[in-house]
Motif scaffolding. Structure first.
Motif, mmCIF file in Angstrom:
data_model
loop_
_atom_site.group_PDB
_atom_site.id
_atom_site.type_symbol
_atom_site.label_atom_id
_atom_site.label_comp_id
_atom_site.label_asym_id
_atom_site.label_seq_id
_atom_site.Cartn_x
_atom_site.Cartn_y
_atom_site.Cartn_z
ATOM 1 N N ASN A 15 3.593 -1.540 -2.773
ATOM 2 C CA ASN A 15 3.932 -0.450 -1.871
ATOM 3 C C ASN A 15 4.925 -0.885 -0.798
ATOM 4 O OD1 ASN A 15 2.432 1.747 -2.966
ATOM 5 N ND2 ASN A 15 0.587 0.707 -2.308
ATOM 6 N N TYR A 19 8.489 0.775 -0.177
ATOM 7 C CA TYR A 19 8.864 1.206 1.159
ATOM 8 C C TYR A 19 10.200 0.590 1.576
ATOM 9 C CZ TYR A 19 8.958 1.343 6.242
ATOM 10 O OH TYR A 19 9.359 1.502 7.546
ATOM 11 N N GLU A 35 4.338 8.299 2.708
ATOM 12 C CA GLU A 35 3.469 8.680 3.815
ATOM 13 C C GLU A 35 2.501 9.788 3.413
ATOM 14 O OE1 GLU A 35 3.729 10.478 8.324
ATOM 15 O OE2 GLU A 35 5.458 9.442 7.500
ATOM 16 N N ASP A 37 1.194 10.336 0.435
ATOM 17 C CA ASP A 37 0.219 9.913 -0.574
ATOM 18 C C ASP A 37 -1.022 9.383 0.135
ATOM 19 O OD1 ASP A 37 -1.325 8.445 -2.446
ATOM 20 O OD2 ASP A 37 0.454 8.077 -3.673
ATOM 21 N N PRO A 38 -2.143 10.083 0.035
ATOM 22 C CA PRO A 38 -3.342 9.668 0.769
ATOM 23 C C PRO A 38 -3.823 8.262 0.416
ATOM 24 C CG PRO A 38 -3.680 11.813 -0.270
ATOM 25 C CD PRO A 38 -2.360 11.286 -0.731
ATOM 26 N N LYS A 40 -1.978 5.649 -0.608
ATOM 27 C CA LYS A 40 -1.077 4.665 -0.011
ATOM 28 C C LYS A 40 -1.254 4.615 1.495
ATOM 29 C CE LYS A 40 2.398 4.512 -3.552
ATOM 30 N NZ LYS A 40 2.928 5.512 -4.389
ATOM 31 N N ARG A 41 -1.379 5.762 2.095
ATOM 32 C CA ARG A 41 -1.568 5.817 3.547
ATOM 33 C C ARG A 41 -2.875 5.123 3.933
ATOM 34 N NH1 ARG A 41 0.670 9.472 7.445
ATOM 35 N NH2 ARG A 41 -0.513 9.303 9.340
ATOM 36 N N GLN A 42 -3.941 5.398 3.174
ATOM 37 C CA GLN A 42 -5.236 4.779 3.444
ATOM 38 C C GLN A 42 -5.148 3.259 3.280
ATOM 39 O OE1 GLN A 42 -8.361 5.913 0.742
ATOM 40 N NE2 GLN A 42 -9.953 5.345 2.189
ATOM 41 N N PHE A 44 -2.459 1.282 3.641
ATOM 42 C CA PHE A 44 -1.723 0.695 4.765
ATOM 43 C C PHE A 44 -2.563 0.702 6.043
ATOM 44 C CE2 PHE A 44 2.183 1.496 2.244
ATOM 45 C CZ PHE A 44 2.723 0.224 2.324
ATOM 46 N N GLU A 45 -3.298 1.794 6.285
ATOM 47 C CA GLU A 45 -4.123 1.869 7.488
ATOM 48 C C GLU A 45 -5.265 0.849 7.444
ATOM 49 O OE1 GLU A 45 -5.179 6.008 7.727
ATOM 50 O OE2 GLU A 45 -3.212 6.563 8.493
#
Length: 72
Positions: A15, A19, A35, A37-38, A40-42, A44-45
């Motif tokens: 990812n 990015y 951003e 995509d839940p 991918k966002r999850q 990264f967070e």
């Protein structure tokens, strides 16, 4: 546990590469898709939280409380 860490590291690497390519090519649609995509966002967070936690652990073990976060 090791398998989970390896899986997360692999996903993060993939990812991050996606990015960086989108960013370098000014592909704003690609960045928005990452951003949005839940999963991918999850990912990264969760990794950002883990990194913050680990940095705090290192600071405690080193006795660092000077506010010099640049070293970490």
């Amino acid at each position: 546990m090791v398998g989970t860490i390896d899986h997360l590291a692999s996903n993060l690497s993939d990812n991050t590469e996606l990015y960086e390519m989108s960013k370098a090519e000014s592909d704003f649609d690609g960045l928005a898709a990452i951003e949005a995509d839940p999963r991918k966002r999850q990912l990264f967070e969760a990794l950002a939280q883990a990194a913050d936690h680990q940095a705090g652990t290192w600071k405690k073990s080193l006795g660092t409380s000077t506010g010099d976060e640049a070293a970490f």
